[in-house]
Write a protein that holds these residues in place. Structure first.
Motif, PDB file in Angstrom:
ATOM      1  N   ALA A  20       0.839  -1.369   0.193  1.00 24.84           N
ATOM      2  CA  ALA A  20       0.031  -0.016   0.072  1.00 24.84           C
ATOM      3  C   ALA A  20       0.932   1.263   0.018  1.00 24.84           C
ATOM      4  O   ALA A  20       0.472   2.330  -0.653  1.00 24.84           O
ATOM      5  CB  ALA A  20      -0.933  -0.008   1.157  1.00 24.84           C
ATOM      6  N   LEU A  21       1.966   1.277   0.763  1.00 27.75           N
ATOM      7  CA  LEU A  21       2.851   2.420   0.810  1.00 27.75           C
ATOM      8  C   LEU A  21       3.627   2.784  -0.551  1.00 27.75           C
ATOM      9  O   LEU A  21       3.581   3.937  -1.092  1.00 27.75           O
ATOM     10  CB  LEU A  21       3.600   2.147   1.967  1.00 27.75           C
ATOM     11  N   THR A  22       3.874   1.617  -1.107  1.00 26.97           N
ATOM     12  CA  THR A  22       4.452   1.763  -2.354  1.00 26.97           C
ATOM     13  C   THR A  22       3.580   1.960  -3.554  1.00 26.97           C
ATOM     14  O   THR A  22       3.958   2.990  -4.254  1.00 26.97           O
ATOM     15  CB  THR A  22       5.194   0.093  -2.897  1.00 26.97           C
ATOM     16  N   ASN A  23       2.503   1.830  -3.388  1.00 20.74           N
ATOM     17  CA  ASN A  23       1.407   2.010  -4.322  1.00 20.74           C
ATOM     18  C   ASN A  23       1.235   3.545  -4.310  1.00 20.74           C
ATOM     19  O   ASN A  23       0.633   4.155  -5.028  1.00 20.74           O
ATOM     20  CB  ASN A  23       0.037   1.161  -4.149  1.00 20.74           C
ATOM     21  N   GLN A  24       1.348   4.120  -2.828  1.00 20.56           N
ATOM     22  CA  GLN A  24       1.142   5.728  -2.659  1.00 20.56           C
ATOM     23  C   GLN A  24       2.243   6.282  -3.210  1.00 20.56           C
ATOM     24  O   GLN A  24       2.211   7.683  -2.869  1.00 20.56           O
ATOM     25  CB  GLN A  24       0.824   5.845  -1.495  1.00 20.56           C
ATOM     26  N   GLY A  25       3.232   5.723  -3.829  1.00 20.03           N
ATOM     27  CA  GLY A  25       4.633   6.417  -4.302  1.00 20.03           C
ATOM     28  C   GLY A  25       5.567   6.606  -3.006  1.00 20.03           C
ATOM     29  O   GLY A  25       6.625   7.405  -3.216  1.00 20.03           O
ATOM     30  N   MET A  26       5.200   5.817  -1.924  1.00 19.07           N
ATOM     31  CA  MET A  26       6.605   6.124  -0.957  1.00 19.07           C
ATOM     32  C   MET A  26       7.571   5.123  -1.210  1.00 19.07           C
ATOM     33  O   MET A  26       7.643   4.433  -1.943  1.00 19.07           O
ATOM     34  CB  MET A  26       5.775   5.608   0.350  1.00 19.07           C
ATOM     35  N   ASP A  27       8.661   5.667  -0.680  1.00 19.12           N
ATOM     36  CA  ASP A  27       9.909   4.999  -0.636  1.00 19.12           C
ATOM     37  C   ASP A  27       9.981   4.005   0.398  1.00 19.12           C
ATOM     38  O   ASP A  27      10.121   4.580   1.729  1.00 19.12           O
ATOM     39  CB  ASP A  27      11.214   5.955  -0.690  1.00 19.12           C
ATOM     40  N   VAL A  28       9.906   2.533   0.248  1.00 12.31           N
ATOM     41  CA  VAL A  28       9.842   1.591   1.215  1.00 12.31           C
ATOM     42  C   VAL A  28      11.061   0.957   1.381  1.00 12.31           C
ATOM     43  O   VAL A  28      11.303  -0.011   0.382  1.00 12.31           O
ATOM     44  CB  VAL A  28       8.389   0.865   0.938  1.00 12.31           C
ATOM     45  N   LEU A  29      11.453   0.361   2.574  1.00 18.69           N
ATOM     46  CA  LEU A  29      12.531  -0.485   2.829  1.00 18.69           C
ATOM     47  C   LEU A  29      11.904  -1.684   3.634  1.00 18.69           C
ATOM     48  O   LEU A  29      11.461  -1.411   4.641  1.00 18.69           O
ATOM     49  CB  LEU A  29      13.707   0.091   3.927  1.00 18.69           C
ATOM     50  N   ALA A  30      11.742  -2.735   3.117  1.00 21.36           N
ATOM     51  CA  ALA A  30      11.189  -3.957   3.357  1.00 21.36           C
ATOM     52  C   ALA A  30      12.202  -4.897   4.152  1.00 21.36           C
ATOM     53  O   ALA A  30      13.223  -5.182   3.551  1.00 21.36           O
ATOM     54  CB  ALA A  30      10.316  -4.790   2.262  1.00 21.36           C
ATOM     55  N   ILE A  31      11.972  -5.075   5.231  1.00 23.59           N
ATOM     56  CA  ILE A  31      12.896  -6.155   6.069  1.00 23.59           C
ATOM     57  C   ILE A  31      11.934  -7.350   7.014  1.00 23.59           C
ATOM     58  O   ILE A  31      11.062  -7.174   7.390  1.00 23.59           O
ATOM     59  CB  ILE A  31      13.469  -5.218   7.137  1.00 23.59           C
ATOM     60  N   ASP A  32      12.919  -8.390   6.681  1.00 24.33           N
ATOM     61  CA  ASP A  32      12.331  -9.605   7.357  1.00 24.33           C
ATOM     62  C   ASP A  32      13.522 -10.491   7.659  1.00 24.33           C
ATOM     63  O   ASP A  32      14.548 -10.497   6.940  1.00 24.33           O
ATOM     64  CB  ASP A  32      11.332 -10.182   6.584  1.00 24.33           C
ATOM     65  N   VAL A  33      13.387 -11.472   8.522  1.00 22.44           N
ATOM     66  CA  VAL A  33      14.493 -12.412   8.802  1.00 22.44           C
ATOM     67  C   VAL A  33      14.223 -13.763   7.796  1.00 22.44           C
ATOM     68  O   VAL A  33      15.305 -14.409   7.671  1.00 22.44           O
ATOM     69  CB  VAL A  33      14.344 -13.009  10.296  1.00 22.44           C
ATOM     70  N   ASP A  34      13.234 -13.732   7.093  1.00 25.20           N
ATOM     71  CA  ASP A  34      12.955 -14.876   6.221  1.00 25.20           C
ATOM     72  C   ASP A  34      13.138 -14.356   4.762  1.00 25.20           C
ATOM     73  O   ASP A  34      12.579 -13.544   4.173  1.00 25.20           O
ATOM     74  CB  ASP A  34      11.370 -15.144   6.182  1.00 25.20           C
ATOM     75  N   GLU A  35      14.165 -15.228   4.209  1.00 29.89           N
ATOM     76  CA  GLU A  35      14.707 -14.888   2.842  1.00 29.89           C
ATOM     77  C   GLU A  35      13.800 -14.802   1.713  1.00 29.89           C
ATOM     78  O   GLU A  35      13.676 -14.257   0.818  1.00 29.89           O
ATOM     79  CB  GLU A  35      15.905 -15.654   2.721  1.00 29.89           C
ATOM     80  N   GLU A  36      12.714 -16.034   1.917  1.00 33.60           N
ATOM     81  CA  GLU A  36      11.793 -16.039   0.896  1.00 33.60           C
ATOM     82  C   GLU A  36      10.713 -14.848   0.824  1.00 33.60           C
ATOM     83  O   GLU A  36      10.242 -14.404  -0.214  1.00 33.60           O
ATOM     84  CB  GLU A  36      10.864 -17.291   1.157  1.00 33.60           C
ATOM     85  N   ARG A  37      10.048 -14.366   2.113  1.00 40.03           N
ATOM     86  CA  ARG A  37       9.598 -13.101   2.006  1.00 40.03           C
ATOM     87  C   ARG A  37      10.195 -11.935   1.503  1.00 40.03           C
ATOM     88  O   ARG A  37       9.590 -11.190   0.698  1.00 40.03           O
ATOM     89  CB  ARG A  37       8.978 -12.925   3.537  1.00 40.03           C
TER      90      ARG A  37
END
Length: 220
Positions: A20-37
């Protein structure tokens, strides 16, 4: 300049938040411990990294303190959620929104300084409950423990009458802040504005007042 957000935890809630944030034109850093995600979001977010956010050194290396808003959406590990939030506060992140798993989790998050705490499942449950109890309630948003904002379909008793005639503020203690009429929205509608068939009233007030309005006027 684009606002910079970081979303920690790419489960159902965090993943949807990232999209949703990306679709609104925001610059997003996505973080997770799961490499597949993380791989799944590598083509969605501006940046996607595998990282353990309970490690202060890792968060520092990501430059997390430079992000305007960090969303902690860790869904299955309350300890990691709390520790991550604590580190973010200590690093001076300006705004932190955290998904809480339960009331105990929320109490701890409040004590360590989370700026906003949300319960997606609980909040959605409340909204749907209001919608299925009454045909007049289109949407419902809890503002606090005692105040809400609700969208009400204009009932037969309202149609053709002005806001002054309905006198909703004096009779029910609620305020009509806007009227949706087709594709138009009338913000702060004047007292002389008549209600038309198909109108949707956006009402703000105390929960008890809204319930009284909905039961006594909106259903008739």
């Amino acid at each position: 300049m684009k606002k910079q957000f970081a979303v920690i935890g790419l489960g159902r809630f965090g993943g949807n938040m990232c999209r949703a944030l990306t679709n609104q034109g925001m610059d997003v850093l996505a973080i997770d411990v799961d490499e597949e995600r993380v791989n799944e979001f590598s083509t969605i977010a501006a940046h996607a990294v595998v990282a353990d956010t309970t490690d202060e050194g890792v968060l520092k290396s990501l430059g997390i303190r430079n992000f305007e808003h960090v969303v902690v959406a860790i869904g299955d590990n309350i300890h990691s959620s709390i520790l991550t939030t604590l580190i973010l506060k200590e690093l001076g992140v300006s705004k932190i929104t955290v998904k809480a798993q339960n009331d105990y989790h929320e109490k701890v998050l409040k004590k360590i300084g989370a700026d906003r705490i949300i319960h997606p499942e609980r909040d959605m449950g409340v909204r749907i409950a209001h919608q299925i109890v009454s045909n007049s309630v289109i949407d419902y948003l809890e503002l606090s423990e005692e105040h809400s904002i609700v969208e009400l379909s204009a009932s037969a008793a309202m149609i053709g009458k002005t806001l002054a005639q309905l006198d909703i503020r004096a009779r029910y203690g609620c305020n009509v802040v806007a009227i949706k009429r087709g594709d138009d929205i009338i913000v702060s509608p004047p007292a002389g504005e008549p209600i038309s068939r198909g109108d949707i009233l956006i009402v703000i007030g105390g929960d008890k007042s809204i319930n009284r309005l909905e039961s006594q006027l909106a259903r008739t």
